[in-house]
Design a protein around this motif. Structure first.
Motif, PDB file in Angstrom:
ATOM      1  N   MET A  39       0.811  -1.220   0.000  1.00 22.63           N
ATOM      2  CA  MET A  39       0.000   0.000   0.000  1.00 22.63           C
ATOM      3  C   MET A  39       0.848   1.276   0.000  1.00 22.63           C
ATOM      4  SD  MET A  39      -3.256  -0.730  -0.106  1.00 22.63           S
ATOM      5  CE  MET A  39      -2.963  -2.171  -1.161  1.00 22.63           C
ATOM      6  N   LEU A  40       2.155   1.156  -0.188  1.00 22.39           N
ATOM      7  CA  LEU A  40       3.016   2.342  -0.175  1.00 22.39           C
ATOM      8  C   LEU A  40       2.598   3.405  -1.194  1.00 22.39           C
ATOM      9  CD1 LEU A  40       6.559   0.801   0.445  1.00 22.39           C
ATOM     10  CD2 LEU A  40       5.338   2.421   1.920  1.00 22.39           C
ATOM     11  N   PRO A  41       2.197   3.029  -2.416  1.00 19.19           N
ATOM     12  CA  PRO A  41       1.737   4.067  -3.352  1.00 19.19           C
ATOM     13  C   PRO A  41       0.522   4.829  -2.819  1.00 19.19           C
ATOM     14  CG  PRO A  41       2.220   2.034  -4.529  1.00 19.19           C
ATOM     15  CD  PRO A  41       2.249   1.701  -3.067  1.00 19.19           C
ATOM     16  N   ALA A  42      -0.376   4.118  -2.153  1.00 23.33           N
ATOM     17  CA  ALA A  42      -1.556   4.767  -1.579  1.00 23.33           C
ATOM     18  C   ALA A  42      -1.156   5.671  -0.415  1.00 23.33           C
ATOM     19  CB  ALA A  42      -2.553   3.711  -1.106  1.00 23.33           C
ATOM     20  N   LYS A  43      -0.200   5.221   0.373  1.00 23.90           N
ATOM     21  CA  LYS A  43       0.268   6.026   1.507  1.00 23.90           C
ATOM     22  C   LYS A  43       0.812   7.369   1.030  1.00 23.90           C
ATOM     23  CE  LYS A  43       3.834   6.208   5.086  1.00 23.90           C
ATOM     24  NZ  LYS A  43       4.933   5.493   5.782  1.00 23.90           N
ATOM     25  N   ALA A  44       1.583   7.349  -0.041  1.00 22.92           N
ATOM     26  CA  ALA A  44       2.180   8.586  -0.556  1.00 22.92           C
ATOM     27  C   ALA A  44       1.096   9.576  -0.985  1.00 22.92           C
ATOM     28  CB  ALA A  44       3.107   8.267  -1.724  1.00 22.92           C
ATOM     29  N   LYS A  45       0.060   9.066  -1.643  1.00 24.62           N
ATOM     30  CA  LYS A  45      -1.025   9.940  -2.097  1.00 24.62           C
ATOM     31  C   LYS A  45      -1.812  10.499  -0.918  1.00 24.62           C
ATOM     32  CE  LYS A  45      -1.601   7.616  -6.556  1.00 24.62           C
ATOM     33  NZ  LYS A  45      -2.505   6.812  -7.416  1.00 24.62           N
ATOM     34  N   LEU A  46      -2.077   9.645   0.068  1.00 25.85           N
ATOM     35  CA  LEU A  46      -2.839  10.102   1.229  1.00 25.85           C
ATOM     36  C   LEU A  46      -2.046  11.123   2.035  1.00 25.85           C
ATOM     37  CD1 LEU A  46      -5.302   9.970   3.061  1.00 25.85           C
ATOM     38  CD2 LEU A  46      -4.254   8.016   4.228  1.00 25.85           C
ATOM     39  N   LEU A  47      -0.759  10.876   2.218  1.00 27.91           N
ATOM     40  CA  LEU A  47       0.064  11.806   2.992  1.00 27.91           C
ATOM     41  C   LEU A  47       0.087  13.182   2.335  1.00 27.91           C
ATOM     42  CD1 LEU A  47       1.912  12.343   5.369  1.00 27.91           C
ATOM     43  CD2 LEU A  47       3.831  11.502   4.003  1.00 27.91           C
ATOM     44  N   LYS A  48       0.201  13.209   1.009  1.00 32.23           N
ATOM     45  CA  LYS A  48       0.196  14.490   0.292  1.00 32.23           C
ATOM     46  C   LYS A  48      -1.124  15.222   0.523  1.00 32.23           C
ATOM     47  CE  LYS A  48       1.416  17.567  -2.907  1.00 32.23           C
ATOM     48  NZ  LYS A  48       0.138  18.292  -3.109  1.00 32.23           N
ATOM     49  N   ALA A  49      -2.235  14.504   0.446  1.00 28.57           N
ATOM     50  CA  ALA A  49      -3.547  15.120   0.650  1.00 28.57           C
ATOM     51  C   ALA A  49      -3.712  15.599   2.093  1.00 28.57           C
ATOM     52  CB  ALA A  49      -4.649  14.129   0.291  1.00 28.57           C
ATOM     53  N   LEU A  50      -3.228  14.808   3.040  1.00 28.22           N
ATOM     54  CA  LEU A  50      -3.312  15.201   4.448  1.00 28.22           C
ATOM     55  C   LEU A  50      -2.480  16.448   4.726  1.00 28.22           C
ATOM     56  CD1 LEU A  50      -3.056  11.668   6.080  1.00 28.22           C
ATOM     57  CD2 LEU A  50      -4.986  13.235   6.346  1.00 28.22           C
ATOM     58  N   GLU A  51      -1.298  16.494   4.151  1.00 30.57           N
ATOM     59  CA  GLU A  51      -0.435  17.665   4.351  1.00 30.57           C
ATOM     60  C   GLU A  51      -1.052  18.914   3.732  1.00 30.57           C
ATOM     61  OE1 GLU A  51       3.923  15.426   4.641  1.00 30.57           O
ATOM     62  OE2 GLU A  51       3.221  16.207   2.715  1.00 30.57           O
ATOM     63  N   ASP A  52      -1.725  18.736   2.588  1.00 28.21           N
ATOM     64  CA  ASP A  52      -2.401  19.875   1.961  1.00 28.21           C
ATOM     65  C   ASP A  52      -3.558  20.373   2.829  1.00 28.21           C
ATOM     66  OD1 ASP A  52      -0.677  19.733  -0.178  1.00 28.21           O
ATOM     67  OD2 ASP A  52      -2.080  18.682  -1.504  1.00 28.21           O
ATOM     68  N   ALA A  53      -4.223  19.433   3.505  1.00 27.81           N
ATOM     69  CA  ALA A  53      -5.378  19.792   4.332  1.00 27.81           C
ATOM     70  C   ALA A  53      -4.984  20.250   5.734  1.00 27.81           C
ATOM     71  CB  ALA A  53      -6.323  18.593   4.443  1.00 27.81           C
ATOM     72  N   GLN A  54      -3.770  19.955   6.141  1.00 24.57           N
ATOM     73  CA  GLN A  54      -3.353  20.211   7.525  1.00 24.57           C
ATOM     74  C   GLN A  54      -3.528  21.661   7.986  1.00 24.57           C
ATOM     75  OE1 GLN A  54       0.273  18.203   8.864  1.00 24.57           O
ATOM     76  NE2 GLN A  54       0.842  20.059   9.991  1.00 24.57           N
ATOM     77  N   PRO A  55      -3.238  22.662   7.141  1.00 21.01           N
ATOM     78  CA  PRO A  55      -3.415  24.043   7.612  1.00 21.01           C
ATOM     79  C   PRO A  55      -4.842  24.374   8.052  1.00 21.01           C
ATOM     80  CG  PRO A  55      -2.058  24.006   5.643  1.00 21.01           C
ATOM     81  CD  PRO A  55      -2.611  22.620   5.808  1.00 21.01           C
ATOM     82  N   LYS A  56      -5.817  23.624   7.533  1.00 15.79           N
ATOM     83  CA  LYS A  56      -7.215  23.866   7.889  1.00 15.79           C
ATOM     84  C   LYS A  56      -7.649  23.032   9.098  1.00 15.79           C
ATOM     85  CE  LYS A  56      -8.547  24.779   3.074  1.00 15.79           C
ATOM     86  NZ  LYS A  56      -9.451  24.360   1.969  1.00 15.79           N
ATOM     87  N   MET A  57      -6.784  22.149   9.561  1.00 19.10           N
ATOM     88  CA  MET A  57      -7.135  21.280  10.682  1.00 19.10           C
ATOM     89  C   MET A  57      -6.950  22.003  12.014  1.00 19.10           C
ATOM     90  SD  MET A  57      -5.467  17.594   9.639  1.00 19.10           S
ATOM     91  CE  MET A  57      -5.775  16.826   8.054  1.00 19.10           C
ATOM     92  N   SER A  58      -7.642  21.494  13.014  1.00 20.06           N
ATOM     93  CA  SER A  58      -7.496  22.026  14.367  1.00 20.06           C
ATOM     94  C   SER A  58      -7.176  20.880  15.317  1.00 20.06           C
ATOM     95  CB  SER A  58      -8.781  22.728  14.805  1.00 20.06           C
ATOM     96  OG  SER A  58      -9.885  21.842  14.734  1.00 20.06           O
ATOM     97  N   ALA A  59      -6.721  21.215  16.488  1.00 14.49           N
ATOM     98  CA  ALA A  59      -6.406  20.191  17.486  1.00 14.49           C
ATOM     99  C   ALA A  59      -7.687  19.483  17.921  1.00 14.49           C
ATOM    100  CB  ALA A  59      -5.727  20.829  18.690  1.00 14.49           C
ATOM    101  N   PRO A  60      -7.621  18.183  18.211  1.00 10.66           N
ATOM    102  CA  PRO A  60      -8.825  17.463  18.656  1.00 10.66           C
ATOM    103  C   PRO A  60      -9.349  18.010  19.979  1.00 10.66           C
ATOM    104  CG  PRO A  60      -6.861  16.113  18.961  1.00 10.66           C
ATOM    105  CD  PRO A  60      -6.438  17.305  18.164  1.00 10.66           C
ATOM    106  N   LYS A  61     -10.675  18.010  20.112  1.00 11.78           N
ATOM    107  CA  LYS A  61     -11.306  18.509  21.331  1.00 11.78           C
ATOM    108  C   LYS A  61     -11.411  17.437  22.410  1.00 11.78           C
ATOM    109  CE  LYS A  61     -14.001  21.965  18.796  1.00 11.78           C
ATOM    110  NZ  LYS A  61     -15.365  22.457  18.460  1.00 11.78           N
ATOM    111  N   CYS A  62     -11.172  16.198  22.016  1.00  7.56           N
ATOM    112  CA  CYS A  62     -11.186  15.101  22.984  1.00  7.56           C
ATOM    113  C   CYS A  62     -10.024  14.167  22.659  1.00  7.56           C
ATOM    114  CB  CYS A  62     -12.513  14.340  22.935  1.00  7.56           C
ATOM    115  SG  CYS A  62     -12.843  13.553  21.343  1.00  7.56           S
ATOM    116  N   ASP A  63      -9.722  13.268  23.559  1.00  9.61           N
ATOM    117  CA  ASP A  63      -8.667  12.289  23.302  1.00  9.61           C
ATOM    118  C   ASP A  63      -9.081  11.390  22.141  1.00  9.61           C
ATOM    119  OD1 ASP A  63      -7.438  13.358  25.506  1.00  9.61           O
ATOM    120  OD2 ASP A  63      -7.881  11.669  26.831  1.00  9.61           O
TER     121      ASP A  63
END
Length: 204
Positions: A103-127
């Protein structure tokens, strides 16, 4: 952590990337129950031929696992596990070797998408509990500390039993399963019967 629309887009991308990675070579998953992990792991290694992958992919409950890898290696594993006394050793219907390096090819694509979305993310409100580590991520943790784990999960063991056990040890008392099959409820019965008796299933 993220808005609903972003979450849906990431789930869609993840599924499509995993499906693409599963297209070739022939691969899959097998359900193995009744063997200790210390006994199953060497069998996986023995079953993998040159250039093949065969490994534990899901730690579900005591002596309950799903293994994944190349199809021929898994066929050998099913035979070896049966001979070793497994209560169950059978191929699953899925065609992907999820939670392995296939699944390494899928991991690379997901990581790129997550990093692109990260600036819009916030810290979790619960554990939250990450099944890639089996550990708790505390409320308020910066997304930068757990975003890589979300991508790592595609190629790493799903530590379901350790994650649930960590939740129980931390005092989490209410558990719900959404969906019709009650698979998580069945696994909880094998993890902690006291919690299982009070676990609630919500049909959707």
């Amino acid at each position: 952590v993220m808005d609903f629309e972003t979450g849906l887009k990431l789930v869609k991308l993840r599924a499509e990337a995993m499906q693409e990675a599963a297209a070739a070579p022939p691969q899959g998953m097998a359900s193995i129950a009744g063997l200790e992990k210390a006994k199953l792991a060497p069998l996986c290694k023995e079953s993998a031929g040159p250039g093949e992958i065969c490994k534990i992919a899901n730690v579900l409950f005591d002596k309950g696992f799903a293994c994944a890898g190349h199809k021929e290696a898994l066929d050998r594993l099913v035979e070896k596990a049966t001979a070793a006394g497994a209560m169950q050793a059978k191929m699953l219907k899925t065609k992907g070797a999820f939670h392995t390096d296939l699944m390494l090819p899928a991991k690379a694509k997901l990581l790129k998408a997550l990093e692109d979305a990260q600036p819009k993310m916030s810290a979790p409100k619960c554990d939250i509990y990450m099944n890639v580590s089996g550990k708790r991520i505390a409320a308020g943790t910066p997304p930068s500390e757990f975003v890589p784990l979300l991508a790592d999960q595609l190629c790493s063991e799903v530590l379901w039993e350790p994650s649930v056990s960590a939740m129980i040890a931390d005092g989490v008392k209410e558990y719900y399963e959404c969906g019709p099959m009650k698979q998580l409820t069945a696994m909880m019965k094998r993890i902690n019967q006291k919690i299982w008796k009070d676990m609630k299933n919500i049909d959707v």
